[in-house]
Scaffold this motif. Structure first.
Motif, short mmCIF file in Angstrom:
data_model
loop_
_atom_site.label_atom_id
_atom_site.label_comp_id
_atom_site.label_asym_id
_atom_site.label_seq_id
_atom_site.Cartn_x
_atom_site.Cartn_y
_atom_site.Cartn_z
N SER A 1 0.85 -1.19 0.00
CA SER A 1 0.00 0.00 0.00
C SER A 1 0.89 1.23 0.00
O SER A 1 2.12 1.13 0.11
CB SER A 1 -0.93 0.02 1.22
N ASP A 2 0.27 2.39 -0.09
CA ASP A 2 1.04 3.64 -0.08
C ASP A 2 1.57 3.97 1.31
O ASP A 2 2.31 4.94 1.47
CB ASP A 2 0.20 4.80 -0.62
N ARG A 3 1.24 3.14 2.31
CA ARG A 3 1.76 3.37 3.66
C ARG A 3 2.56 2.18 4.19
O ARG A 3 2.86 2.12 5.39
CB ARG A 3 0.61 3.68 4.61
N GLY A 4 2.85 1.24 3.34
CA GLY A 4 3.59 0.06 3.75
C GLY A 4 2.79 -1.20 3.48
O GLY A 4 1.71 -1.16 2.89
N ASP A 5 3.32 -2.34 3.89
CA ASP A 5 2.64 -3.61 3.65
C ASP A 5 1.37 -3.70 4.51
O ASP A 5 1.43 -3.52 5.73
CB ASP A 5 3.56 -4.78 3.97
N LEU A 6 0.26 -4.00 3.86
CA LEU A 6 -1.03 -4.09 4.54
C LEU A 6 -1.38 -5.56 4.73
O LEU A 6 -1.42 -6.33 3.76
CB LEU A 6 -2.10 -3.39 3.72
N GLU A 7 -1.62 -5.94 5.97
CA GLU A 7 -1.90 -7.34 6.29
C GLU A 7 -3.37 -7.67 6.04
O GLU A 7 -4.27 -6.92 6.41
CB GLU A 7 -1.54 -7.63 7.75
N PHE A 8 -3.60 -8.84 5.42
CA PHE A 8 -4.94 -9.36 5.12
C PHE A 8 -5.09 -10.74 5.74
O PHE A 8 -4.10 -11.46 5.92
CB PHE A 8 -5.14 -9.51 3.61
#
Length: 209
Positions: free
Chosen positions: A145-152
């Motif tokens: 993401s534009d703010r770092g890795d996004l956890e799902f």
């Protein structure tokens, strides 16, 4: 955004059933446009930031949106920015992103994400077009993401329709405050492949704003 919108939501009836169950069960779709791209996706954050499911992310007035590819080799773009849905299709397979209103209060990203997976599984179990369904325990994965890795949360589901065809679905879900992002690749079991998943997700990003 200026684009040609397809009125064909789904190509395969059995997959259409599964996808519509998801949209109906998981809440109202948003009218926020996704960013679509026919080239390499924008650069994600270069820091080591990771937004985990435990972080209970607050979106404020900016809705999270998918950055979704317009073109993937061998696939056809059939839906673009229709009520929060983007979709690529080919033969019996579908690759779909959803941006949905959660319909519940935020503050528990992991719990709400798991609830969406449970809701989808329950909807499949109760569908008259599905003869049997099984699901693996959810695992975690990340997308940039534009703010770092996004956890799902990620879950593998197999379901067999009443016509005897067995499908494999991989679904990623992330609750973000009062919003939820869903990414799903589903295809007949003998056509589903990890290599295809890697190709489909190569340019997928999330914009958190």
């Amino acid at each position: 955004m200026a684009s040609t919108r397809s009125t064909t939501l789904l190509a395969a009836p059995a997959l259409a059933l599964a996808t519509l169950l998801l949209a109906g069960a998981c809440g109202n779709s948003t009218n926020e446009n996704a960013v679509t791209t026919d080239g390499p996706a924008s650069e994600a954050a270069t820091s080591a930031d990771r937004i985990s499911l435990a972080d209970d992310f607050t979106t404020g007035s900016t809705r999270p949106v998918w950055e979704f590819p317009l073109s993937v080799d061998g696939w056809t773009l059939t839906v673009i920015d229709q009520d929060g849905v983007n979709q690529l299709s080919r033969a019996g397979g579908l690759f779909t992103s959803f941006q949905l209103d959660q319909g519940t209060q935020g503050g528990d990203d992991e719990g709400n994400s798991r609830a969406y997976l449970d809701t989808y599984y329950s909807a499949q179990q109760n569908s008259p077009g599905v003869e049997s369904v099984s699901a693996a325990d959810p695992t975690t994965t990340t997308l940039p993401s534009d703010r770092g890795d996004l956890e799902f949360l990620s879950q593998e589901v197999q379901y067999t329709t009443t016509n005897g065809t067995t499908y494999h679905s991989r679904m990623l879900v992330r609750s973000l405050d009062t919003n939820v992002l869903v990414l799903q690749y589903a295809a007949p079991e003998d056509e589903w492949s990890e290599a295809e998943w890697e190709k489909l997700t190569a340019d997928v990003r999330v914009q958190l704003g």
